[in-house]
Scaffold this motif. Structure first.
Motif, mmCIF file in Angstrom:
data_model
loop_
_atom_site.group_PDB
_atom_site.id
_atom_site.type_symbol
_atom_site.label_atom_id
_atom_site.label_comp_id
_atom_site.label_asym_id
_atom_site.label_seq_id
_atom_site.Cartn_x
_atom_site.Cartn_y
_atom_site.Cartn_z
ATOM 1 N N ASP A 311 0.814 -1.219 0.000
ATOM 2 C CA ASP A 311 0.000 0.000 0.000
ATOM 3 C C ASP A 311 0.846 1.267 0.000
ATOM 4 N N ARG A 313 2.518 2.655 2.365
ATOM 5 C CA ARG A 313 2.497 3.451 3.601
ATOM 6 C C ARG A 313 3.815 3.356 4.367
ATOM 7 N N ARG A 355 -1.266 -8.354 -0.175
ATOM 8 C CA ARG A 355 -1.882 -7.085 0.235
ATOM 9 C C ARG A 355 -1.188 -6.457 1.435
#
Length: 402
Positions: A311, A313, A355
């Motif tokens: 992601d 982050r 993910r």
């Protein structure tokens, strides 16, 4: 002569039928793998034993192991587009096609004397190996592993051959790679494997590894022989190679390099590239629009893998010897190190779940694989493995440059 029917007594009948039935059932059990998907499978390299473990990232468990893969130091893996087969590139030049469902080697060829990884084409039909000895790339039919093209990395007037590094797949069944000894980047079009064509670009001194951005547009090679990186815009290759981060270590004495950093598309997150500085205790931050340096993040030691969580982050960093038991986590909003972990001894590789909820870390000297929760940064599971190194999940099958 009478025409009476011949009748077999029950014991004699079963004596004939039972072995046949056992044989048929046995054949069925070996030919038909368990019905399941492959999207959550992966391969763990056990380099010292020439073996891979097939792992299930959902169950966080080992399903099987496959022996007989040769020298797996610095081994790498790519996957077929259906994520059923793993192509394992060994350091000894072995290329093995492993069926993840039946846990067996389907094909294996010895294609070079010293190899350093490979890639698979956009359409999944061609597997390409990059070689040190003899220097060059070789292309193989992904189904049969038959050689379909041999492209030597020749340079100079006397036909020397360079080590090839930084191989990556591109749209259009093209492949981009660097020549360490020839200071070049080359792009070979294998859309017609019988007639490959190659473009050549001066790169800078000693490109050692490279990445291609996830959209396949930019190829960036780290330079060992000088401060800076070489970047080629593959949408506009006629513009040639551009130098970025030139002189990033200017004025400082370089530190001894114990292990070459690795570059892949995992370094891109939130419009920025996070790149390991060679011979320095820093991660370099580059804006991917301007390709100008926008920051430097001091880290514990010389970074080897600088990997963005899927992601974007966070960025996780591991290090070269002697600080290779540490891992640091960088927050991509604040650009600060927010956690320092010591999972085990000799953390050689990291791989995020597709993910990113967990990351798997191989600890060579503890003979274990540790799984960390990426929200809490705490260990949640571990299992034994013999000198584990590379970890590769089938989610790579759908990504350019992996």
């Amino acid at each position: 002569m009478s025409k009476e029917n011949v009748r077999l007594s029950p014991p004699l009948l079963w004596g004939i039928l039972l072995p046949v039935m056992v044989l048929l059932l046995s054949a069925c059990s070996t030919a038909a793998p368990v019905l399941r998907g492959t999207g959550d499978l992966g391969v763990l390299i056990e380099r010292a034993d020439g073996r891979v473990k097939i792992v299930d990232t959902s169950a966080r468990a080992v399903l099987a192991q496959v022996e007989g893969l040769g020298d797996l130091s610095h081994a790498s893996v790519v996957f077929s587009r259906d994520a059923r087969y793993a192509y394992v590139f060994g350091r000894d030049g072995g290329l093995s096609k492993v069926d993840l469902l039946t846990a067996r080697i389907v094909r294996r060829v010895m294609q070079a004397g010293n190899a350093i990884g490979g890639a698979i084409s956009q359409d999944g039909r061609i597997v390409v190996a990059q070689n040190y000895t003899p220097g060059g790339i070789k292309a193989f039919d992904a189904e049969t592993l038959e050689l379909v093209a041999d492209v030597p990395a020749s340079y100079g007037s006397d036909g020397q051959r360079s080590k090839v590094v930084g191989l990556a797949d591109l749209p259009g069944n093209r492949f981009v790679y660097s020549l360490f000894d020839a200071d070049e980047i080359r792009v070979t079009d294998l859309s017609d494997p019988a007639h490959p064509t190659t473009q050549r670009f001066p790169a800078g001194h000693q490109p050692y590894d490279a990445l291609v951005t996830p959209d396949g547009r930019y190829y960036i090679a780290g330079l060992f022989g000088e401060d800076g990186l070489a970047m080629l815009d593959l949408w506009r290759p006629q513009q040639g190679v551009r130098k970025i981060l030139a002189g990033y270590g200017k004025g400082d004495a370089p530190l001894p390099v114990y292990k070459m950093p690795h570059l892949r598309g995992w370094a891109i997150a939130g419009g920025r590239a996070y790149l390991p500085a060679i011979g320095r205790h820093e991660v370099l931050v580059v804006d991917t629009t301007s390709w100008q340096e926008v920051g430097r993040i001091a880290v514990k030691s010389q970074p080897v893998f600088v990997m963005a969580r899927p992601d974007g982050r966070e960025v996780w960093v591991n290090f070269a010897f002697p600080e290779n038991g540490w891992v640091q986590v960088i927050d991509t909003l604040s650009q600060n190190v927010v956690d320092t972990l010591q999972p085990g001894r000799a953390i050689l590789h990291m791989e995020f779940a597709p993910r990113g909820e967990v990351v798997w870390l191989s600890s060579r000297d503890d003979n274990r694989v540790f799984i960390y929760d990426t929200a809490s940064h705490k260990p949640v599971h571990s299992f034994a493995a013999a000198s584990p190194s590379g970890i590769f999940f089938t989610s790579r099958a759908a990504r350019t440059g992996f």
